[in-house]
Design an enzyme around this catalytic site. Structure first.
Site, mmCIF file in Angstrom:
data_model
loop_
_atom_site.group_PDB
_atom_site.id
_atom_site.type_symbol
_atom_site.label_atom_id
_atom_site.label_comp_id
_atom_site.label_asym_id
_atom_site.label_seq_id
_atom_site.Cartn_x
_atom_site.Cartn_y
_atom_site.Cartn_z
ATOM 1 N N GLY A 73 0.823 -1.207 0.000
ATOM 2 C CA GLY A 73 0.000 0.000 0.000
ATOM 3 C C GLY A 73 0.855 1.255 0.000
ATOM 4 O O GLY A 73 0.543 2.242 -0.677
ATOM 5 N N ASN A 153 -6.924 4.787 9.572
ATOM 6 C CA ASN A 153 -6.427 3.522 10.102
ATOM 7 C C ASN A 153 -6.418 3.469 11.623
ATOM 8 O O ASN A 153 -6.462 2.386 12.197
ATOM 9 C CB ASN A 153 -5.024 3.215 9.574
ATOM 10 C CG ASN A 153 -4.106 4.405 9.627
ATOM 11 O OD1 ASN A 153 -4.410 5.476 9.102
ATOM 12 N ND2 ASN A 153 -2.968 4.240 10.272
ATOM 13 N N GLN A 181 -7.516 1.090 4.208
ATOM 14 C CA GLN A 181 -8.312 0.584 5.334
ATOM 15 C C GLN A 181 -9.764 0.328 4.949
ATOM 16 O O GLN A 181 -10.445 -0.464 5.574
ATOM 17 C CB GLN A 181 -8.259 1.559 6.515
ATOM 18 C CG GLN A 181 -6.918 1.601 7.207
ATOM 19 C CD GLN A 181 -6.578 0.322 7.964
ATOM 20 O OE1 GLN A 181 -7.450 -0.429 8.386
ATOM 21 N NE2 GLN A 181 -5.294 0.054 8.127
ATOM 22 N N SER A 201 -4.052 -2.345 -0.378
ATOM 23 C CA SER A 201 -2.986 -3.224 0.103
ATOM 24 C C SER A 201 -3.593 -4.568 0.498
ATOM 25 O O SER A 201 -4.466 -4.631 1.370
ATOM 26 C CB SER A 201 -2.311 -2.579 1.318
ATOM 27 O OG SER A 201 -1.359 -3.466 1.844
ATOM 28 N N HIS A 203 -2.750 -7.201 2.200
ATOM 29 C CA HIS A 203 -2.688 -7.858 3.523
ATOM 30 C C HIS A 203 -3.706 -7.304 4.508
ATOM 31 O O HIS A 203 -3.860 -7.821 5.616
ATOM 32 C CB HIS A 203 -1.268 -7.798 4.096
ATOM 33 C CG HIS A 203 -0.825 -6.464 4.617
ATOM 34 N ND1 HIS A 203 -0.804 -6.165 5.949
ATOM 35 C CD2 HIS A 203 -0.369 -5.366 3.981
ATOM 36 C CE1 HIS A 203 -0.335 -4.931 6.109
ATOM 37 N NE2 HIS A 203 -0.069 -4.425 4.926
ATOM 38 N N CYS A 326 2.089 1.099 12.490
ATOM 39 C CA CYS A 326 3.372 1.459 11.894
ATOM 40 C C CYS A 326 4.178 2.352 12.821
ATOM 41 O O CYS A 326 5.356 2.540 12.620
ATOM 42 C CB CYS A 326 3.145 2.137 10.553
ATOM 43 S SG CYS A 326 2.047 1.207 9.504
HETATM 44 N N1 PLP Z 1 -2.421 3.586 4.101
HETATM 45 C C1 PLP Z 1 -3.140 3.248 5.187
HETATM 46 C C2 PLP Z 1 -4.385 4.010 5.521
HETATM 47 C C3 PLP Z 1 -2.722 2.201 6.004
HETATM 48 O O1 PLP Z 1 -3.420 1.851 7.074
HETATM 49 C C4 PLP Z 1 -1.528 1.496 5.656
HETATM 50 C C5 PLP Z 1 -1.017 0.401 6.521
HETATM 51 O O2 PLP Z 1 -1.264 0.362 7.696
HETATM 52 C C6 PLP Z 1 -0.838 1.877 4.493
HETATM 53 C C7 PLP Z 1 -1.315 2.930 3.749
HETATM 54 C C8 PLP Z 1 0.408 1.167 4.071
HETATM 55 O O3 PLP Z 1 0.121 -0.110 3.565
HETATM 56 P P1 PLP Z 1 1.285 -1.221 3.508
HETATM 57 O O4 PLP Z 1 1.411 -1.758 4.896
HETATM 58 O O5 PLP Z 1 0.797 -2.250 2.553
HETATM 59 O O6 PLP Z 1 2.510 -0.546 3.021
#
Ligand code: PLP
Length: 382
Positions: A73, A153, A181, A201, A203, A326
C-alpha cells in the site's frame, strides 16, 4: 489464560484466507514461470496476472489497463503522489492532503517539499472528518493533486470521499484516495467516488503481505518510481509477484463476496465492545460515532499509557494496538489524535481494537472481563 491469541489488530494486518492460499500455491510450485517469458510456463503466469487484473477491475468498476500491481500500500501511495507530482511540475507544485493520513502519504508529501512542492494540510474536526468545502477553498491554480484517505487507520473515521471527489472533478484536479483501510468494508466503485487514483494493500483484506494495487484513471500521467523492465505497462518495473498478485485479486473478490455476511456480525461485536469499554470510567471513544469502519473500536483512557495496556493484554494473548501499528514502538502520541485536538495526555492512552471475521462473542467477553482490571491496575501504579 486463553489458549489461542485473541487477535484484535486487523487494521494492522490480517491472516491469509485459506481460499487465497489455495489460489496462490500453484504459482509457487508448478506454475513458477516469469510472466515476461514467451514460452508456455511464462504465458501461464501472464494469463494469471491478466485474470487477476480483470478481477480487480471488476470490483473497482474500471478497465483492467487502469490497474497496476505494486509491492504494498505504501508503494501505491508513493507511486500515485510522486508519480503525479513529478509528471505535473509544469502545471503546478501544490498538493492538498489532511494531517491524519498514513505516513505513506504524509512522508511522501514531506519528501516532495524538498523538491519545491508545497502541501496544504486541511484540518479535521474532533471526529477526524475533513470538511469538503475546506478542500475546495484550498485549491489554487497551482494545485496538482488532492490526496485524502477513505477511512482512517487509527480511529476508523470514514471521510466524505465522494463529495471531495466531486469537488476535485469539477475543478479538474486529480484526486487520490488511500483506500487501504476501507477496502473490504466500503464500496470501491471508482466512478461513484470520482477517484482518479486509488491505493489498496492486499494484507489488509486477508490477502498476502507485499502486494499493493494502484488504480490510475486512463489518461493520468504518472512518472514511474522504479526504473527497469516494462512490466505493468511501464508503470512499475520488476518481475511480477505472480502468486501475490493472484492472491491479492482472489482476496479482493472474496472480501466483497463475504461482506454481506461478515458486516452485520462484526458490526454487532464492535458495538458490544464499544458499549463495554465505554462503561470503564475515564474512557472515551475516538473517531466518529457513526461514520466509522464497522470493525473499528478505538478509545483513549485517562491516566494510562497505551503501550502499558497493550503489554498487559499481550500477557493474556490478546493482540491490540495503540494508534497506528506502523508507529508502535515509538512513544510519540498519535499524529491522528493530536490533529483531532485530543489533549496530549489523553492521546498517550490510546487503544485500538479492530475486529475480523474470525472474532467471536467470546472474544469480546474475554476482553471485557480483563480490560477494566488492567486499566484500574495501571492507574494505581502511576
Ligand atoms: N495507508 C493506510 C491508511 C494504512 O493503514 C496502511 C497500513 O497500515 C498503508 C497505507 C500502508 O500499507 P502497507 O502496509 O501495505 O505498506
Amino acid at each position: 489464560m486463553p489458549e489461542r491469541t485473541i487477535y484484535l489488530d486487523h487494521a494492522a494486518t490480517t491472516a491469509l484466507d485459506a481460499r487465497v492460499l489455495d489460489a496462490m500455491l500453484p504459482y509457487f510450485t508448478t506454475e513458477y514461470g516469469n510472466a515476461s517469458s514467451i514460452y508456455t510456463l511464462g504465458r501461464h503466469a501472464m494469463q494469471a496476472i491478466d485474470s487477476a487484473r480483470e478481477q480487480v477491475a471488476d470490483i473497482l468498476t474500471c478497465r483492467p489497463t487502469e490497474v497496476t500491481f505494486t509491492g504494498c500500500g505504501s508503494e501505491s501511495d508513493n507511486l500515485a503522489i510522486k508519480g503525479i507530482a513529478f509528471a505535473s511540475q509544469k502545471k503546478g507544485n501544490h498538493l492538498i492532503t489532511s494531517p491524519i493520513e498514513h505516513h505513506a502519504v504524509l512522508h511522501t508529501c514531506q519528501y516532495l517539499e524538498r523538491f519545491g512542492f508545497k502541501t496544504t494540510y486541511v484540518p479535521v474536526d474532533m471526529y477526524g472528518r475533513v470538511d469538503p468545502d475546506d478542500i475546495g477553498r484550498a485549491i489554487t491554480d497551482q494545485t496538482i493533486l488532492v490526496s485524502i484517505m477513505y477511512a482512517n487507520n487509527e480511529v476508523g473515521t470514514i471521510e466524505p470521499i465522494a463529495e471531495i471527489g466531486r469537488i476535485c472533478r469539477a475543478r479538474k484536479i486529480p484526486f487520490h484516495i488511500d483506500a487501504v483501510q476501507a477496502c473490504g468494508s466500503l464500496p470501491l466503485d471508482v466512478t461513484e467516488l470520482s477517484a482518479d487514483l486509488l491505493s489498496l494493500s492486499a494484507h489488509k483484506f486477508y490477502g498476502p503481505k507485499g502486494v499493493g494495487i494502484l488504480y490510475a484513471r486512463q489518461g493520468m500521467r504518472i512518472l514511474p518510481q522504479l526504473q527497469g523492465g516494462s512490466q505493468e505497462r511501464g508503470k512499475r518495473a520488476g518481475t511480477e509477484n505472480v502468486a501475490g498478485i493472484v492472491g491479492a485479486a482472489t482476496a479482493l473478490r472474496l472480501a466483497y463476496e463475504d461482506l454481506p455476511k461478515v458486516q452485520p456480525r462484526i458490526t454487532s461485536l464492535r458495538d458490544r465492545l464499544i458499549a463495554g469499554v465505554l462503561s470503564i470510567p475515564g474512557s472515551q471513544l475516538t473517531g466518529h460515532p457513526t461514520e466509522r469502519l464497522f470493525n473499528n473500536a478505538s478509545f483513549v483512557f485517562q491516566g494510562v499509557e497505551g503501550e502499558s495496556i497493550l503489554l498487559n493484554l499481550d500477557l493474556l494473548s490478546i493482540a491490540a494496538s495503540t494508534g497506528s501499528a506502523c508507529t508502535s514502538g515509538s512513544v510519540d502520541p498519535s499524529h491522528v489524535l493530536l490533529a483531532m485536538h485530543v489533549p496530549v495526555e489523553l492521546a498517550h492512552g490510546s487503544l485500538r481494537l479492530t475486529l475480523g471475521k474470525d472474532n467471536t462473542d467470546e472474544d469480546v467477553d474475554t476482553v471485557m472481563a480483563v480490560l477494566p482490571g488492567i486499566i484500574e491496575k495501571l492507574r494505581q501504579l502511576r
